[in-house]
Write an enzyme that holds these catalytic residues in place. Structure first.
Site, PDB file in Angstrom:
ATOM      1  N   GLY C  10       0.842  -1.202   0.000  1.00 22.26           N
ATOM      2  CA  GLY C  10       0.000   0.000   0.000  1.00 22.26           C
ATOM      3  C   GLY C  10       0.871   1.243   0.000  1.00 22.26           C
ATOM      4  O   GLY C  10       1.809   1.352   0.785  1.00 22.26           O
ATOM      5  N   GLY C  11       0.561   2.150  -0.909  1.00 20.51           N
ATOM      6  CA  GLY C  11       1.401   3.347  -1.069  1.00 20.51           C
ATOM      7  C   GLY C  11       0.650   4.630  -0.782  1.00 20.51           C
ATOM      8  O   GLY C  11       0.878   5.645  -1.418  1.00 20.51           O
ATOM      9  N   LEU C  13      -0.614   7.374   2.448  1.00 23.88           N
ATOM     10  CA  LEU C  13       0.172   8.097   3.448  1.00 23.88           C
ATOM     11  C   LEU C  13       0.894   7.159   4.409  1.00 23.88           C
ATOM     12  O   LEU C  13       2.071   7.330   4.696  1.00 23.88           O
ATOM     13  CB  LEU C  13      -0.730   9.043   4.237  1.00 23.88           C
ATOM     14  CG  LEU C  13      -1.109  10.346   3.538  1.00 23.88           C
ATOM     15  CD1 LEU C  13      -2.088  11.123   4.389  1.00 23.88           C
ATOM     16  CD2 LEU C  13       0.125  11.176   3.265  1.00 23.88           C
ATOM     17  N   ALA C  14       0.162   6.162   4.906  1.00 27.58           N
ATOM     18  CA  ALA C  14       0.761   5.258   5.897  1.00 27.58           C
ATOM     19  C   ALA C  14       1.899   4.445   5.283  1.00 27.58           C
ATOM     20  O   ALA C  14       2.983   4.336   5.853  1.00 27.58           O
ATOM     21  CB  ALA C  14      -0.309   4.337   6.479  1.00 27.58           C
ATOM     22  N   SER C 250     -18.987  19.052   1.206  1.00 28.56           N
ATOM     23  CA  SER C 250     -18.581  19.533   2.525  1.00 28.56           C
ATOM     24  C   SER C 250     -19.764  20.047   3.335  1.00 28.56           C
ATOM     25  O   SER C 250     -20.719  20.605   2.810  1.00 28.56           O
ATOM     26  CB  SER C 250     -17.548  20.646   2.350  1.00 28.56           C
ATOM     27  OG  SER C 250     -17.369  21.306   3.575  1.00 28.56           O
ATOM     28  N   ARG C 297     -23.457  15.786  12.781  1.00 26.70           N
ATOM     29  CA  ARG C 297     -23.281  14.917  11.621  1.00 26.70           C
ATOM     30  C   ARG C 297     -24.067  13.599  11.694  1.00 26.70           C
ATOM     31  O   ARG C 297     -24.765  13.241  10.746  1.00 26.70           O
ATOM     32  CB  ARG C 297     -21.793  14.574  11.533  1.00 26.70           C
ATOM     33  CG  ARG C 297     -21.238  14.597  10.147  1.00 26.70           C
ATOM     34  CD  ARG C 297     -19.775  14.238  10.210  1.00 26.70           C
ATOM     35  NE  ARG C 297     -18.958  15.320   9.691  1.00 26.70           N
ATOM     36  CZ  ARG C 297     -17.691  15.165   9.296  1.00 26.70           C
ATOM     37  NH1 ARG C 297     -17.103  13.991   9.402  1.00 26.70           N
ATOM     38  NH2 ARG C 297     -17.019  16.179   8.823  1.00 26.70           N
ATOM     39  N   GLU C 424      -5.421   3.419   7.771  1.00 33.19           N
ATOM     40  CA  GLU C 424      -6.852   3.118   7.904  1.00 33.19           C
ATOM     41  C   GLU C 424      -7.106   1.630   8.112  1.00 33.19           C
ATOM     42  O   GLU C 424      -8.106   1.245   8.725  1.00 33.19           O
ATOM     43  CB  GLU C 424      -7.615   3.619   6.663  1.00 33.19           C
ATOM     44  CG  GLU C 424      -9.140   3.578   6.848  1.00 33.19           C
ATOM     45  CD  GLU C 424      -9.930   4.155   5.664  1.00 33.19           C
ATOM     46  OE1 GLU C 424      -9.325   4.830   4.821  1.00 33.19           O
ATOM     47  OE2 GLU C 424     -11.140   3.924   5.606  1.00 33.19           O
TER      48      GLU C 424
END
Lengths: 282, 284, 647
Positions: C10-11, C13-14, C250, C297, C424
């Site tokens: 997996g590339g 952020l983590a 948003s 929310r 995640e």
């Protein structure tokens, strides 16, 4: 060949920039000067002092306007031909043009026009820049070969161009005959029209892109402003180029000869006296 | 308004006009270039696809993948394409649609084929080797980022305090450049950028607008500047910024509206100054 | 040591943060990704990244309060020690990203600008325009490329992870497949880091990228790794329904006065602007007179869902409601909301300044994921502290105390030794609900902090697994692959066995049964449905037999794996008879700490093909659970801030 491309790669930046520079100096500057000179065949008519060296009888025969036009043009040509180290200047020009042409073809071959899909104005100018470059190579070669090197076999007339009879011999080379215009003359004239138009476009647009290449214009608005300047210069040169052509096409060869003969006579001693001076310079 | 903005506005109006006359419940013909793999011949296949409101090229491709029968009733394989975020921010789904390069996720059918039987053509990008169908291999594009050392050479990832301060204006300049998603639109539309399958030639082939712009981005950063000289050397060499032909298609097709031609001008200036400085003070 | 390599799968952020940190320590990294890493799903994150900062600190904020907010926001289901350490690291991570060249927005004086975000009274969110995730991902992508040119990172892009290889209980490598050539190969490694993100595609359409199937996590789970809190899936209230995916809209649209409504008449097909005021049902304003459209929310999500799914009142009979801004001045809207309104116009083709937007909640984030372990740090109070009062001094021993023992080899290690889970795909940080702008932080924190743990772990790994182990793993995957390819129907065309049809039914069922409002009977029904889909999947017919770049095969394989994850999500949801965070059970509407202050741990049962769920108490909490009310007067404030911050 491997060595050549190695040389090319090692000095790529320099060659690229010399290519850009050579288009402006000397080629562009020369072109501007050349068109200024040539267009006197049309704009000479406002030069009231131009007929000073033409005999009054000749003026009567050819008319004041022709006398002025041919007089101005011949005067300019003579001035150029009397410049010191003319051969050096000429050779420099030929070498520059050859350099610009050879590298230009090499660079142009790295691209692949795609105006069919991306029909943007800038993209059209990109493709035209390459097309006009190719045209200019053929045109300039023909132009120099027939007029300077005397390759008359490519010209509709047998008579070579002469710097002492600049207007008449060129008009002849263009039209192929003293009166009116023949089939060969139409072809040559059209070729001249296309060739000179292409050359002027190539210079004006090249000036616009050179400013980006060298980093003079960066923002889109700067490029637009500089674009107006280049377009203005191009339009001015185009006007000169086309008026020169029209000027030569509308010239009566015999009348021009008469004017040139008068000027030569008036000028003869001058030529003789300046020669030793030129030699002394060496 | 700049000419690029005017062009974008004009295109937006065209799309809007199409949207307004889009017919509900219609079917659209998809003409897709199919190619089973590198070196295999390619062919066109057509599909008739029912269009829902809000359909885009991706949703239609998905429909075709689930119903892979051509318009002539011939059973075929599901078409292959590359996609990711579907929000026009990852760059994956770039292809040539109706002759022009763009992202397929943001390509609404209503804007391109508003009437019954209208055709949408899909082709893979032509400047990269095809993997299969609409999927191309853009490895050369990422290689270009290595060529210009598109990174900030930090000492380590350990805590060593904050980065350099920066004015908001400067941040905005960098941010715009930093939005480049490596989609390859600028390369596909560039007449100076041509397909090159031989990897050994990548380092000498034209690097493309995206990488020139990235070099500018990192030269603008306080620490990124440490590699400025190396970046400018690369851009001065064969395949660098000098090979740009100023057709300026790049800036017109950039989906992120990155001022690519401005970057090209800026790097032209930087390489000029670098060359002059090297001539007079350089050691080499 | 010299032969020790680490595989990162997996590339995003983590994965990139881990690769950089591990490569930096001199250990070679093999980085696997289904896409060029620059196109990973992290690019989609918009809002920002949270961290205590000097201004907030002078106003009374602290890392401890960031920690407390995260625990409170996650309804006390998160692992508290790692969260404390994450909050401690946050300011340093921002500094590092800054040094990497992330164009964080700036103040006039040139400092990093900050914005308010949900769940906090302090400005603690750093941002780069409206594409913070993209900018952070690019910064790490650049650093990874730098190490790639130095030969310290080897990228395997367009390679799909198929299976973790274990030998004597330890993970010793992976099997992966080249998505172009379809070659299946084993790769050796002393440790494997999974950084493969969430599983939004289990729900069909979500805000996630097309690669977020959770397939990789599911394969680890099927190989024996425990899966934590699978039922905790965040649903965002306002997304743009699309034919292909749901794009986030948003919350700031509601903050700027957007009104949510549906026509009072079922199936009213009139143009919304032609429907008179009295024939519109502003259900949020009606049901929540005090807060109206700016209810929190989760409430907004539940109400919109209820109106569409339970009452069938959705616009055009579909699952969508109007979010109406047309009563506001278009120029004002352009100034305040230009960016997000443009997104709507780009993808829907309608200008929301003049036509009400159609929106619906969408699955957004998986709080659950592979279960991971850790070693607590030196901050271990005798008893859990009560809730932190905003702005008050932090507990003395927490001030310098570590949540984690930095470099402990079991930090974020899954139940399979040598197999780590970062980002995640890791269940640890967000409990039952994730706070906005904490996701980017947890991903980078995992990579940087726990990358060190991976490096330490491999120092102790000596044994070399025999080649037979790898050959066997490849054989096994090749057999699965060949079975799928052999299933090619060649056009018999029974839709029931079409993988796309199975995936669609899976998504529809999961969205209907297990997102916003759940009930025991509905979950049971869904479990039965998934069972039926699994049976059908056993006879799946592939549409493409190609031995080159077979995307159908990859998708079909992922569909089978998604069914397994779906089963875990449903079973954990059924057994968790309480409501906590994102998990709302209509039949058990209250949080029940006595029974469920526990992590649900799912384990795959290879015999049944189903999930066995076990509830494990949340480990040694640092703060006591307290009612998650966001205090009535505070609620209003918080909601407004959330809305303002999202703009």
């Amino acid at each position: 060949m491997g060595n050549d491309s190695g040389f090319m790669n090692r000095h790529y930046f320099l060659l690229r920039r010399l290519h850009s520079l050579s288009g402006i100096l000397p080629i562009g500057v020369f072109l501007i000067n050349h068109l200024l000179t040539n267009s006197t065949i049309a704009w000479g008519l406002v030069n009231s002092r131009a007929s000073e060296n033409v005999a009054p009888g000749t003026i009567e025969q050819v008319g004041e306007m022709t006398a002025r036009r041919v007089g101005t043009f011949q005067h300019e040509v003579t001035f150029i031909n009397e410049m010191p180290f003319l051969v050096l200047i000429e050779v420099t020009l030929w070498v520059s043009i050859a350099f610009h042409a050879i590298l230009g073809v090499y660079f142009a071959r790295t691209g692949k026009s795609n105006t069919a899909r991306y029909a943007y104005q800038d993209n059209w100018r990109y493709s035209l820049q390459r097309l006009t470059g190719y045209i200019a190579i053929f045109y300039i070669f023909y132009h120099v070969a027939t007029l300077r090197w005397g390759w008359t076999f490519m010209s509709p007339t047998d008579e070579p161009w002469s710097h002492s009879q600049a207007a008449s011999t060129f008009s002849l080379a263009l039209r192929g005959q003293a009166q009116g215009i023949g089939f060969g003359g139409i072809l040559v004239s059209l070729f001249y029209f296309v060739g000179v138009t292409a050359s002027v476009y190539h210079l004006a647009n090249g000036l616009w892109t050179a400013a980006i290449t060298w980093g003079l214009t960066i923002s889109e608005s700067a490029q637009r402003r500089w674009g107006y300047v280049c377009a203005g210069l191009g339009a001015g040169l185009m006007l000169m180029a086309w008026s020169s052509l029209i000027g030569f096409l509308l010239l009566d060869v015999n009348h021009a000869r008469a004017v040139e003969a008068d000027m030569h006579a008036a000028h003869g001693t001058h030529v003789e006296t300046t020669l030793p001076v030129a030699e002394a310079d060496h | 308004m700049s000419s690029t903005e005017a062009l974008r506005e004009h295109e937006a109006q065209e799309r809007k006009a199409n949207r307004a006359r889009a017919k509900a419940g219609r079917s659209v013909i998809f003409k897709i270039i199919r190619c089973d793999g590198p070196g295999k011949p390619s062919r066109w296949e057509s599909f008739k696809v029912p269009v829902e409101p809000g359909s885009n090229v991706i949703s239609c491709l998905k429909w075709i993948a689930a119903n892979p029968v051509t318009i002539d009733g011939k059973q075929t394989t599901p078409p292959v394409w590359d996609s990711g975020c579907l929000e026009e921010v990852c760059g994956a789904c770039t292809m040539v649609i109706n002759g022009k390069v763009r992202q397929s996720c943001s390509c609404l059918i209503d804007e391109y084929a508003p009437l019954e039987g209208d055709t949408i053509t899909l082709e893979p990008m032509s400047k990269f080797p095809v993997v299969r169908d609409l999927w191309v291999d853009r490895a050369r594009l990422f290689n270009a980022l290595k060529r210009v050392k598109a990174w900030v050479p930090i000492d380590s990832t350990y805590a060593q305090g904050a980065g350099p301060k920066e004015s908001p204006e400067h941040q905005q300049t960098r941010y715009r450049l930093s939005e480049c998603m490596s989609c390859g639109c600028c390369l596909e539309a560039c007449p100076q950028y041509n397909i090159e399958e031989d990897e050994s030639k990548w380092d000498e082939s034209f690097i493309g607008a995206h990488a020139i712009s990235q070099a500018r981005l990192f030269n603008e950063h306080e620490t990124g500047k440490r590699l400025k000289g190396e970046r400018l050397e690369e851009l001065s060499d064969k395949g660098g910024v000098g090979d740009c032909g100023n057709a300026q298609n790049c800036v017109k097709v950039c989906p992120k509206h990155i001022p690519l031609t401005e970057s090209i001008g800026a790097m032209g200036r930087a390489t000029t100054i670098h060359a002059i400085a090297s001539f007079f003070t350089g050691k080499k | 040591m010299s032969d020790n390599r680490v595989i990162v799968v997996g590339g995003g952020l983590a994965g990139l943060a881990a690769s950089v940190r591990i490569a930096e320590s001199g250990v070679p990294v093999d980085l696997f990704s289904m896409v060029p890493v620059k196109r990973s799903h992290s690019v989609c994150a918009q809002g920002g990244i949270n961290a205590c900062n000097e201004i907030a600190r002078q106003q009374g904020y602290s890392e401890y309060e960031h920690f407390d907010e995260t625990i409170y926001g996650g309804d006390f289901l998160a692992d508290q020690h790692p969260v404390l350490e994450m909050a401690n690291w946050a300011p340093k991570i921002i500094d590092l990203l800054d040094r990497m060249g992330v164009p964080f927005n700036r103040t006039h004086e040139g400092f990093r600008d900050l914005r308010l975000f949900g769940g906090s009274l302090f400005k603690r969110t750093h941002f780069a325009g409206a594409t913070t995730g993209q900018q952070l991902l690019y910064a790490l992508d650049e650093q990874t490329r730098r190490y790639e040119t130095e030969g310290k990172v080897t990228k395997y892009e367009f390679w799909e992870f198929l299976w973790p290889i274990t030998h004597e209980g330890r993970c010793v490598g992976i099997v992966a497949q080249d998505m172009r050539t379809m070659q299946i190969r084993a790769f050796r490694a002393s440790a494997v880091v999974m950084a493969t993100g969430g599983c939004g595609l289990v729900f069909g359409k979500s805000t996630n990228s097309v690669i977020c199937t959770g397939g990789a996590a599911s394969r680890c789970y099927q190989a024996g790794a425990a899966y934590g809190n699978p039922e905790m899936v965040q649903v965002h209230p306002t997304a743009i329904p699309g034919a292909d995916k749901l794009r986030l809209m948003s919350e700031s649209a509601r903050g700027e006065g957007g009104r949510v409504w549906v026509p009072r008449k079922k199936g009213d097909t009139r143009n919304p602007v032609d429907i008179p005021e009295e024939e519109r049902w502003y259900f949020l304003e009606e049901r929540y007179p005090a807060y109206g459209n700016i209810v929190p929310r989760d409430i907004a999500t539940r109400e919109i869902f209820d109106v569409c799914v339970n009452e069938g009142m959705g616009v055009d009979g579909q699952n969508q409601v109007y979010l109406d801004l047309t009563h506001r001045d278009p120029d004002y809207l352009t100034v305040k909301l230009g960016g997000i309104l443009d997104i709507y116009e780009k993808f829907v083709g309608v200008d929301p300044r003049f036509t009400p937007m159609k929106i619906f909640p969408a699955v957004h984030y998986s709080m659950g994921g592979l279960w991971t372990d850790y070693t607590p740090g030196d901050y271990n109070p005798d008893a859990p502290k009560p809730g932190h009062k905003s702005g008050s001094p932090i507990p003395v021993d927490a001030q310098k105390g570590h949540g984690l023992t930095i470099g402990a080899t079991n930090n974020m290690m899954t139940s399979i030794p040598g197999l780590y889970a970062f980002g995640e795909v890791n269940f640890a940080y967000h409990g039952a609900n994730r706070l906005g702008a904490n996701a980017l932080l947890s991903c980078i924190f995992d990579g940087l902090c726990n990358g060190v743990s991976v490096v330490n772990y491999i120092k102790d790994v000596k044994e070399e697994a025999p080649q037979g182990v790898f050959d066997e793993a490849v054989r096994s995957e090749q057999a699965k692959h060949d079975k799928l390819v052999a299933s090619t129907s060649g056009g018999t065309g029974d839709k029931a066995y079409n993988p796309y049809q199975i995936a669609k039914e899976l998504g529809d069922e999961m969205t209907a049964a297990s997102t916003v409002v759940k009930t025991g009977p509905r979950l049971e029904q869904a479990i039965a449905k998934i069972g039926e889909l699994m049976q059908r999947f056993g006879k799946v017919e592939l549409g493409d037999a190609a031995s080159w770049t077979n995307q159908s095969l990859s998708f079909t394989r992922a569909t089978g794996d998604m069914l397994k994850i779906a089963d875990a999500i449903l079973r954990a949801g059924l057994l968790r008879e309480e409501s906590r965070g994102a998990h709302f059970r209509k039949d058990f509407p209250e949080r029940d700490d006595s029974r469920f202050f526990k992590t649900s741990v799912a384990r795959y049962n290879p015999e049944t093909g189903k999930s066995d769920i076990e509830f494990v108490p949340v480990k040694a909490p640092l703060v006591e659970p307290r009612a998650r009310t966001y205090g009535k007067s505070d609620t209003k404030k918080e909601t407004k801030e959330t809305a303002a911050a999202a703009s």
